[in-house]
Scaffold this motif. Structure first.
Motif, mmCIF file in Angstrom:
data_model
loop_
_atom_site.group_PDB
_atom_site.id
_atom_site.type_symbol
_atom_site.label_atom_id
_atom_site.label_comp_id
_atom_site.label_asym_id
_atom_site.label_seq_id
_atom_site.Cartn_x
_atom_site.Cartn_y
_atom_site.Cartn_z
ATOM 1 N N TYR A 76 0.777 -1.243 0.000
ATOM 2 C CA TYR A 76 0.000 0.000 0.000
ATOM 3 C C TYR A 76 0.810 1.295 0.000
ATOM 4 O O TYR A 76 0.232 2.355 -0.191
ATOM 5 C CB TYR A 76 -0.946 0.024 1.208
ATOM 6 N N LEU A 77 2.090 1.240 0.215
ATOM 7 C CA LEU A 77 2.878 2.464 0.270
ATOM 8 C C LEU A 77 3.860 2.539 -0.891
ATOM 9 O O LEU A 77 4.294 1.517 -1.418
ATOM 10 C CB LEU A 77 3.632 2.557 1.597
ATOM 11 N N SER A 78 4.235 3.741 -1.228
ATOM 12 C CA SER A 78 5.200 3.936 -2.316
ATOM 13 C C SER A 78 6.618 4.091 -1.777
ATOM 14 O O SER A 78 7.520 4.466 -2.520
ATOM 15 C CB SER A 78 4.813 5.165 -3.136
ATOM 16 N N ILE A 79 6.808 3.810 -0.514
ATOM 17 C CA ILE A 79 8.141 3.852 0.099
ATOM 18 C C ILE A 79 8.495 2.461 0.576
ATOM 19 O O ILE A 79 7.665 1.553 0.563
ATOM 20 C CB ILE A 79 8.200 4.866 1.268
ATOM 21 N N THR A 80 9.712 2.298 0.998
ATOM 22 C CA THR A 80 10.189 0.987 1.409
ATOM 23 C C THR A 80 10.305 0.916 2.931
ATOM 24 O O THR A 80 10.058 1.881 3.636
ATOM 25 C CB THR A 80 11.536 0.677 0.739
ATOM 26 N N TRP A 81 10.721 -0.229 3.397
ATOM 27 C CA TRP A 81 10.926 -0.441 4.823
ATOM 28 C C TRP A 81 12.327 -1.001 5.050
ATOM 29 O O TRP A 81 12.943 -1.560 4.143
ATOM 30 C CB TRP A 81 9.880 -1.394 5.410
ATOM 31 N N GLU A 82 12.801 -0.833 6.247
ATOM 32 C CA GLU A 82 14.056 -1.439 6.697
ATOM 33 C C GLU A 82 13.868 -1.893 8.132
ATOM 34 O O GLU A 82 13.037 -1.349 8.861
ATOM 35 C CB GLU A 82 15.206 -0.430 6.642
ATOM 36 N N ASN A 83 14.652 -2.864 8.542
ATOM 37 C CA ASN A 83 14.659 -3.286 9.933
ATOM 38 C C ASN A 83 15.655 -2.445 10.711
ATOM 39 O O ASN A 83 16.666 -2.006 10.171
ATOM 40 C CB ASN A 83 15.050 -4.760 10.059
ATOM 41 N N ASP A 84 15.364 -2.248 11.978
ATOM 42 C CA ASP A 84 16.286 -1.513 12.844
ATOM 43 C C ASP A 84 16.114 -2.016 14.271
ATOM 44 O O ASP A 84 15.127 -2.687 14.595
ATOM 45 C CB ASP A 84 16.016 -0.011 12.764
#
Length: 132
Positions: A76-84
């Motif tokens: 649903y989003l046009s951005i990405t994710w990362e783990n932290d």
């Protein structure tokens, strides 16, 4: 019939002195057997000065709930994710994890260096684009 799952919006006090408010509520829920399907901590979101993305905190959180959030971000989003990692019980989600409830903590794209200062407000780098 559709399954009924209540949705609660909560605000806690005294986070910075030891997660006092969220711990009191999470412990009360656990002691009274209150069902909590998931807890998502949204704190310090919308700060995106460059390269907006969502960080999923992976310590003191639930792996399955984080996996579900990754699917939602991808879909649903046009951005990405990362783990932290926080490296400690850094916010109210940890109170619910400690009480035995699945929790997650999606976090803003980079750490806001103005946090807890006079400049900690909704400008100039704030966007609600990926909060919705």
């Amino acid at each position: 019939p559709r399954e009924y799952r209540p949705l609660e919006f909560q605000w806690y006090g005294a986070e910075e002195v030891g997660l006092v408010g969220s711990a009191a509520l999470a412990n009360e829920y656990a002691q009274t057997g209150r069902a909590v399907n998931a807890m998502m901590q949204l704190d310090m979101d919308a700060y995106a000065p460059n390269n907006p993305r969502i960080f999923l905190i992976t310590d003191f959180t639930d792996d399955d709930l984080n996996a579900f959030l990754r699917i939602l971000v991808n879909e649903y989003l046009s951005i990405t994710w990362e783990n932290d990692l926080c490296g400690y019980a850094c916010s109210d989600h940890a109170s619910f994890t400690r009480a035995g409830y699945p929790s997650s903590h999606p976090f803003e794209s980079t750490f806001n260096t103005a946090i807890h200062t006079i400049n900690d407000d909704l400008s100039p780098y704030t966007t609600t684009t990926y909060m919705m």
